[in-house]
Design an enzyme around this catalytic site. Structure first.
Site, mmCIF file in Angstrom:
data_model
loop_
_atom_site.group_PDB
_atom_site.id
_atom_site.type_symbol
_atom_site.label_atom_id
_atom_site.label_comp_id
_atom_site.label_asym_id
_atom_site.label_seq_id
_atom_site.Cartn_x
_atom_site.Cartn_y
_atom_site.Cartn_z
ATOM 1 C CE LYS A 1 8.626 -9.205 -43.027
ATOM 2 N NZ LYS A 1 8.387 -9.956 -44.368
ATOM 3 N NE ARG B 1 4.578 -16.129 -48.110
ATOM 4 C CZ ARG B 1 5.321 -15.309 -47.922
ATOM 5 N NH1 ARG B 1 5.290 -13.713 -49.024
ATOM 6 N NH2 ARG B 1 5.554 -14.845 -46.775
ATOM 7 C CE1 TYR C 1 16.604 12.573 -69.809
ATOM 8 C CE2 TYR C 1 15.807 12.720 -67.347
ATOM 9 C CZ TYR C 1 16.949 12.307 -68.274
ATOM 10 O OH TYR C 1 18.310 12.623 -67.729
ATOM 11 C CG MET D 1 18.332 7.721 -60.402
ATOM 12 S SD MET D 1 19.618 7.533 -62.083
ATOM 13 C CE MET D 1 19.747 6.513 -62.921
#
Length: 375
Positions: free
Chosen positions: A36, A134, A262, A310
């Site tokens: 998966k 779940r 940044y 990014m």
């Protein structure tokens, strides 16, 4: 120049991991490889083929679309969709001839219609929630009733029964209690369905709780050579299959007081040199690694400094660097005597290797090979 970022996936390592895991199985259990989430970020189709080459009996995915993608690529063999399937998604799973998990009678009715229209029985597994909380019913009597509904319904074949461990990587006492609950349910169910396939073990269960192997194990993270206990894969004889690389795109000097990134979260305390790598959180390098990771270059560790952006990160090369533009840089993998595992990065982030590997984004190309030979 090198590619800005690439995930190299060694399919021969996948095969060796499957072989290692299969050798640990007890009681004639079969081996299921979970592919998966695009094979945990490794590429579902090539991983599925490699796992089958190494003897995997089953493949498992989470969604109907994942099943469809494998079939469209020509991957054969038993294929189980582990997750919830909506009525909208059901036709894709049916067309893929996937086996499907059920836990309530309303879904069984929909499955029966689909199997009848298909003209061949849909293979159905019933899920008991023994403690994960779940999917599945917590009520063993209800699970038995769902199984009976599958047996009565036209167009269906009761094929399996399953549960899912919550703590096989951390609390074997609770996992053993889950196994006991499931075994009691199985004993009753086998009296009316003696030939079904029972399965409970994930990677951690396969490695740590042999009694849970039953008829089939469902190994995910271990197939990829990562440690389900989030420590060291080599302790289990597993070989990490993925290597995440970038390269040094720029080298520049930083004087005392000058910053990188940044927010000026790195300010040079002495004259040094900085290397910029064209990889960032858009590629799956978490912003949580800001000032909190190493990068391997020329077999040495260099600290990641400044904010992960990014598209770029910076590393501190020191006051007298030997690193040049164009040098390969390793974020996950081995370089000389140095190694950085997905587990090591996960510990820095307070998470698990699953998230680190699945988080490598789609814009990072996957290059598949077999011990260095292109696949």
């Amino acid at each position: 120049m090198p590619v800005r970022a690439v995930a190299e996936v060694n399919l021969a390592a996948i095969e060796r991991n499957v072989t290692t895991l299969r050798a640990r199985l007890t009681g004639g259990a079969r081996f299921g490889a979970v592919v998966k989430a695009d094979g945990y970020g490794h590429g579902a189709v090539p991983v599925a083929v490699a796992a089958q080459n190494a003897g995997a009996d089953y493949l498992a995915v989470a969604t109907a679309d994942e099943a469809a993608a494998l079939r469209q690529a020509g991957v054969p063999g038993p294929l189980l969709v582990l997750g919830a399937i909506s009525l909208e998604e059901l036709p894709a799973a049916v067309a893929a001839r996937a086996e499907i998990v059920a836990w309530d009678e309303r879904f069984v009715v929909a499955l029966s219609r689909a199997g009848t229209e298909l003209g061949e029985p849909l293979r159905v597994h019933v899920k008991l929630d023994s403690g994960l909380g779940r999917l599945g019913t917590r009520d063993a009597t209800h699970a038995f009733e769902v199984a009976a509904a599958v047996q009565r319904a036209p167009g269906l074949k009761l094929t399996g029964a399953m549960t899912h461990f919550a703590t096989s990587d951390s609390d074997l006492e609770f996992a053993t209690e889950q196994l006991r609950i499931f075994t009691v349910f199985l004993d009753r169910l086998r009296r009316v369905a003696p030939n079904l396939t029972a399965h409970a073990a994930n990677s951690a269960g396969t490695l740590c709780l042999p009694a849970s192997h039953l008829d089939l194990v469902r190994c995910g993270i271990a197939v990829y050579g990562a440690d389900p206990l989030n420590e060291d894969p080599s302790a289990h004889g597993l070989e990490p299959a993925l290597r995440l690389t970038s390269y040094v795109a720029a080298v520049k000097q930083a004087d005392t007081g000058q910053s990188a990134g940044y927010g000026r979260r790195f300010i040079a305390e002495r004259p040094t040199w900085l290397g910029t790598l064209p990889i960032g959180y858009g590629d799956g390098v978490s912003r949580g690694l800001t000032n909190n990771c190493d990068v391997l270059i020329r077999g040495r560790r260099y600290p990641l400094v400044g904010t992960v952006s990014m598209d770029n990160i910076t590393v501190d090369l020191g006051p007298d660097p030997t690193v040049e533009v164009g040098e390969p840089a390793i974020l996950i993998g081995t370089d000389g005597d140095e190694r950085q595992t997905a587990e090591a990065i996960a510990h820095r982030l307070g998470t698990i290797s699953y998230e680190v590997l699945c988080g490598i984004s789609a814009r990072v190309p996957r290059r598949h090979h077999r011990d260095g030979i292109p696949a």
